[in-house]
Design a protein around this motif. Structure first.
Motif, PDB file in Angstrom:
ATOM      1  N   TRP A 155       0.644 108.971 127.824  1.00 10.65           N
ATOM      2  CA  TRP A 155       1.421 110.185 128.049  1.00 10.65           C
ATOM      3  C   TRP A 155       0.801 111.368 127.298  1.00 10.65           C
ATOM      4  N   ILE A 156      -0.224 111.125 126.516  1.00  6.36           N
ATOM      5  CA  ILE A 156      -0.855 112.208 125.747  1.00  6.36           C
ATOM      6  C   ILE A 156      -1.754 113.018 126.677  1.00  6.36           C
ATOM      7  N   GLU A 157      -1.772 114.327 126.515  1.00  4.58           N
ATOM      8  CA  GLU A 157      -2.537 115.179 127.438  1.00  4.58           C
ATOM      9  C   GLU A 157      -4.039 114.843 127.389  1.00  4.58           C
ATOM     10  N   THR A 158      -4.720 115.135 128.477  1.00  8.53           N
ATOM     11  CA  THR A 158      -6.151 114.880 128.568  1.00  8.53           C
ATOM     12  C   THR A 158      -6.936 115.991 127.880  1.00  8.53           C
ATOM     13  N   GLN A 159      -7.899 115.600 127.043  1.00 12.59           N
ATOM     14  CA  GLN A 159      -8.837 116.549 126.450  1.00 12.59           C
ATOM     15  C   GLN A 159     -10.233 116.102 126.897  1.00 12.59           C
ATOM     16  N   ALA A 160     -10.758 116.761 127.895  1.00 13.25           N
ATOM     17  CA  ALA A 160     -12.000 116.310 128.518  1.00 13.25           C
ATOM     18  C   ALA A 160     -13.212 116.597 127.641  1.00 13.25           C
ATOM     19  N   PRO A 161     -14.202 115.706 127.693  1.00 13.66           N
ATOM     20  CA  PRO A 161     -15.468 115.990 127.009  1.00 13.66           C
ATOM     21  C   PRO A 161     -16.252 117.057 127.782  1.00 13.66           C
ATOM     22  N   ASP A 162     -17.345 117.541 127.199  1.00 13.94           N
ATOM     23  CA  ASP A 162     -18.180 118.547 127.867  1.00 13.94           C
ATOM     24  C   ASP A 162     -19.157 117.932 128.853  1.00 13.94           C
ATOM     25  N   ALA A 163     -19.484 116.663 128.601  1.00  8.34           N
ATOM     26  CA  ALA A 163     -20.411 115.981 129.512  1.00  8.34           C
ATOM     27  C   ALA A 163     -20.142 114.494 129.452  1.00  8.34           C
ATOM     28  N   VAL A 164     -20.512 113.812 130.515  1.00 10.11           N
ATOM     29  CA  VAL A 164     -20.393 112.353 130.585  1.00 10.11           C
ATOM     30  C   VAL A 164     -21.776 111.804 130.924  1.00 10.11           C
ATOM     31  N   ILE A 165     -22.209 110.807 130.162  1.00  9.66           N
ATOM     32  CA  ILE A 165     -23.490 110.166 130.462  1.00  9.66           C
ATOM     33  C   ILE A 165     -23.258 108.674 130.672  1.00  9.66           C
ATOM     34  N   PHE A 166     -23.768 108.153 131.783  1.00  5.26           N
ATOM     35  CA  PHE A 166     -23.687 106.715 132.038  1.00  5.26           C
ATOM     36  C   PHE A 166     -24.909 106.055 131.404  1.00  5.26           C
ATOM     37  N   ALA A 167     -24.675 105.350 130.306  1.00  3.03           N
ATOM     38  CA  ALA A 167     -25.786 104.723 129.579  1.00  3.03           C
ATOM     39  C   ALA A 167     -26.115 103.371 130.183  1.00  3.03           C
ATOM     40  N   LYS A 168     -27.391 103.027 130.170  1.00  6.29           N
ATOM     41  CA  LYS A 168     -27.813 101.762 130.774  1.00  6.29           C
ATOM     42  C   LYS A 168     -28.340 100.748 129.757  1.00  6.29           C
ATOM     43  N   SER A 169     -28.527 101.176 128.522  1.00  8.23           N
ATOM     44  CA  SER A 169     -29.101 100.264 127.526  1.00  8.23           C
ATOM     45  C   SER A 169     -28.758 100.748 126.124  1.00  8.23           C
ATOM     46  N   THR A 170     -28.951  99.849 125.167  1.00  8.93           N
ATOM     47  CA  THR A 170     -28.770 100.200 123.766  1.00  8.93           C
ATOM     48  C   THR A 170     -29.681 101.369 123.398  1.00  8.93           C
ATOM     49  N   ASP A 171     -30.918 101.329 123.893  1.00 11.53           N
ATOM     50  CA  ASP A 171     -31.863 102.410 123.597  1.00 11.53           C
ATOM     51  C   ASP A 171     -31.320 103.746 124.090  1.00 11.53           C
ATOM     52  N   GLU A 172     -30.714 103.742 125.270  1.00 13.25           N
ATOM     53  CA  GLU A 172     -30.157 104.993 125.788  1.00 13.25           C
ATOM     54  C   GLU A 172     -28.979 105.473 124.940  1.00 13.25           C
ATOM     55  N   VAL A 173     -28.120 104.549 124.540  1.00  7.86           N
ATOM     56  CA  VAL A 173     -27.003 104.951 123.662  1.00  7.86           C
ATOM     57  C   VAL A 173     -27.559 105.541 122.374  1.00  7.86           C
ATOM     58  N   SER A 174     -28.540 104.876 121.825  1.00  5.51           N
ATOM     59  CA  SER A 174     -29.159 105.363 120.590  1.00  5.51           C
ATOM     60  C   SER A 174     -29.759 106.759 120.786  1.00  5.51           C
ATOM     61  N   ALA A 175     -30.410 106.948 121.919  1.00  6.99           N
ATOM     62  CA  ALA A 175     -31.030 108.260 122.194  1.00  6.99           C
ATOM     63  C   ALA A 175     -29.958 109.358 122.293  1.00  6.99           C
ATOM     64  N   ILE A 176     -28.848 109.050 122.950  1.00  8.24           N
ATOM     65  CA  ILE A 176     -27.762 110.037 123.069  1.00  8.24           C
ATOM     66  C   ILE A 176     -27.206 110.372 121.686  1.00  8.24           C
TER      67      ILE A 176
END
Lengths: 465, 465
Positions: free
Chosen positions: B45-66
């Motif tokens: 029930w809490i209001e939505t606070q949207a992020p500025d961007a969404v990234i679909f990560a495919k690997s640990t390396d990508e998460v680390s890079a972000i």
């Protein structure tokens, strides 16, 4: 004795803190040499590093008062329970004040209806279970020694029953902890589960007194099972015994205990505990459940044991027979030492995925033989956890070096198999070289936490990190 | 919608980071409004606070890079699984980058012989269990929603099976985590137990993405029991139903599930899931074991239920009947909402010692009635955990205020009974006011850990602390 690293002493701070504490604590404050040495000494081959003073604390407030004085003067504080740790956990490599918690041994509440209790840290395992027995309850974690529960929490102890009931981390609901500033916090509630913030309870469990001193513990309890049975079975080879363990676990038999003793350990137990077990490799088991359940479990294990060539399979529900066998198991450390009078036992404590158990135990035994080391094998093998105990003449530098090289090799082997350098003893001083090998950069995260919580590094310095 | 606190935005950093990340991630990088809003939106029930961007990560390396880019520019990073959390966990009160982990959904290894598996965080509960079924294995933790296991780890989720199998904290052996610097650590090994240093595994479990992003999980698995049975029984009063639960737990019947639905919840389930359960208070149970074992457990429970005036006791081993009942239980959130079309459910989540359960549930229901709030009661009552769900017309400011006052009152009540303000949902944004009420100065220790590990506060800001 194995040597232990010393750390720089803050002589001025120590003198100042001791002056204040002597005033504050009077007769509970001790600086006599034998008292100090006794408080650095544990069941270990690592040399004793005595603290400068020992104080017998009687309350959380007193522990807090001691820590505050030590914080002011940047002096080490080391918590002491029963001194049964194995890796130099209570040594004082930079001197400082030992806080003896044995007089904080009150069982403050037993909530039978909630299956929990609230105790002080100096309560021992046997004391608690004696107290609980009339209410049909027990606390299952059993590391062998009659350790204090504060100490068991601090080393994340486990032992023979862990295969069924988990380790200390699984059996504590909440802690009261005196932090390095002297402030007192509570890490949880009596709720059975919680998602309220960071799990400080689990962070403190296994932190070996390096983040604070545990002054109260809320423990989960178990109902005493309707029936218990013990079983034993002998095997010609260590490999066959381990294969039987692996099959038992994989088959899902809910064993309460499944312990391995190699033939040398059996020989030692026969001599020390006046038994006449066949001098082969032995599995000792315990089953908990209903009368019918334990009978079924015992028989299922019997069939598995037979498949792997086990012989002399026996099981019993007779309390007297069970007690005698388990007492012998608990006395194994002393029984092993008696195999070679005058020698010290160099304890080890690896734990591997169960699929690697047979391979790891077999390799460990062969390597010890190759190096000319005399060692028993005992293990909480249902968890993949076992202990080699090379018996070393400490006056023989070459033999000691071989034993130390062996410990290092065994830790590396366990880590290479996806296991850990310590299943239950903790890091203390002795296992520090292996922690980074096992967990790499995670150790830097541990160091950051330590620095944040204890910026002056006064809590049990020289341990874990 | 309930309002959520906003935090200061680092506009310059966000612009710079988005520029770099857009270059780096191309098609996996999204800034469209609906995509952003969907990633701030959860079952809450809490209001939505949207992020500025969404990234679909495919690997640990990508998460680390972000994370490295965000660390450089001091920009918030929020991990996203399936968006089924309940306390605003994935909101972006200071903006920033949402890392969607749903494409990291590989089951990397199943070690059947060790009863463990290694998975990526986007694997869902149902996906894993479908994969495991042929090997006779399952993962027991079941929060109802088909959540991602990374999300379940992050909130220390539990649900219906926890009374038997524990929570996420009890069923994870090790994690791989991308830390706030972008560095990747491993918190443990595949050993079943370990005393190797601070328990970073448990520290990360339940930290809600505020200390790092979980990129790999080593889970414990269970063998599928030989037999399962379900039982149900109706009670005239909530108190009688709770007393039956307490007796069942205290008697030591190893129930796999024991769930309470009050009469309103039963009415909702009948309507939504096309059932015809008696519209009384209901206990739903599941038993795991051998054929004989589940029969014995079911019958023992039947006797207890009868003692407390239960009626309509039935038990079945038929898979079809069991599935239908449990599906209805899982759909309770939606069934409750359907009771009052257009209303939002204000979720609650308290957990008390089992001895206080009847008292707490009864008081919670009476108070809701007094305040004119329409609310179902559902609970994992074997653990003392239950949820009220006031159905609120969000356009009615007075009603919303009453609901919020009620949530606050209920949390205080649970805490005063030795319980917690969240048994399984986590703190997120919604429960922050209660954390200090529950744990006092321990929250400062959490804050010190947060500051040490994430000094710039980029990991999921505005949550927990």
């Amino acid at each position: 004795m194995g040597t232990a690293e010393t750390l720089p002493r803050n002589e001025e701070g120590i003198a100042a803190a001791l002056g204040v504490l002597k005033q504050q604590f009077g007769e509970a404050f001790h600086t006599g040499q034998s008292m100090r040495e006794q408080h650095g000494h544990t069941t270990t081959w690592i040399e004793t590093q005595a603290p400068d003073a020992v104080i017998f604390a009687k309350s959380t407030d007193e522990v807090s008062a001691i820590v505050k004085v030590c914080a002011t003067h940047k002096v080490p504080v080391i918590a002491y329970g029963t001194g049964t740790s194995l890796e130099g956990h209570v040594n004082a490599p930079a001197g400082g004040v030992c806080v003896d918690l044995t007089e904080m041994n009150a069982i403050k509440a037993v909530h039978a209806e909630d299956l929990d209790c609230v105790i002080q840290p100096g309560v021992t395992r046997e004391q608690l279970n004696t107290h609980l027995r009339d209410q049909g309850l027990f606390f299952p974690i059993d590391p062998g020694a009659n350790a204090s529960l504060g100490g068991m929490a601090s080393t994340r102890a486990s032992g023979t029953n862990a295969v069924r009931y988990g380790t200390m981390k699984d059996n504590i609901l909440a802690l009261e902890v005196v932090m390095p500033s002297g402030e007192v916090i509570r890490t949880g509630t009596r709720a059975k589960k919680s998602s309220a913030g960071y799990d400080l309870t689990r962070l403190m469990i296994g932190s070996e007194g390096t983040l604070g001193i545990i002054t109260e513990i809320t423990l989960k309890l178990q109902g005493i099972p309707e029936a218990m049975s013990s079983a034993r079975c002998s095997f010609e080879t260590i490999d066959a015994a381990c294969q039987a363990v692996m099959a038992t676990i994989q088959y899902g038999i809910p064993v309460a205990r499944i312990e391995l003793l190699d033939s040398l350990a059996v020989k030692a137990a026969n001599a020390y505990s006046k038994l006449d077990l066949p001098e082969q490799h032995l599995l000792l088991l315990e089953f908990h459940g209903s009368e019918a359940g334990v009978a079924a479990q015992s028989e299922m294990f019997g069939q598995i044991a037979e498949e792997f060539g086990g012989s002399g399979f026996e099981w019993t529900q007779k309390a007297e027979d069970r007690t005698k066998l388990w007492q012998a198991r608990h006395d194994m450390y002393w029984a092993s030492l008696a195999l070679r009078p005058g020698a010290q036992g160099v304890s080890t404590d690896v734990c591997v995925p169960i699929s690697r158990l047979a391979e790891c135990v077999t390799a460990a035994k062969e390597r010890a033989d190759e190096l000319g080391l005399i060692s028993t094998v005992v293990g909480h093998v249902g968890d993949g956890n076992f202990h080699m105990l090379p018996l070393v003449n400490m006056d023989d530098a070459d033999e000691l070096a071989r034993a130390q090289g062996y410990v290092s090799w065994l830790n590396d082997l366990a880590i290479s198999m996806g296991g850990t350098c310590t299943g239950e003893h903790g890091i203390g001083q002795g296992k520090r070289p292996y922690l980074r090998k096992e967990l790499g950069a995670a150790v830097d995260v541990m160091a950051a936490i330590k620095a944040a919580i204890d910026p002056d590094g006064i809590m049990n310095p020289g341990k874990i990190l």
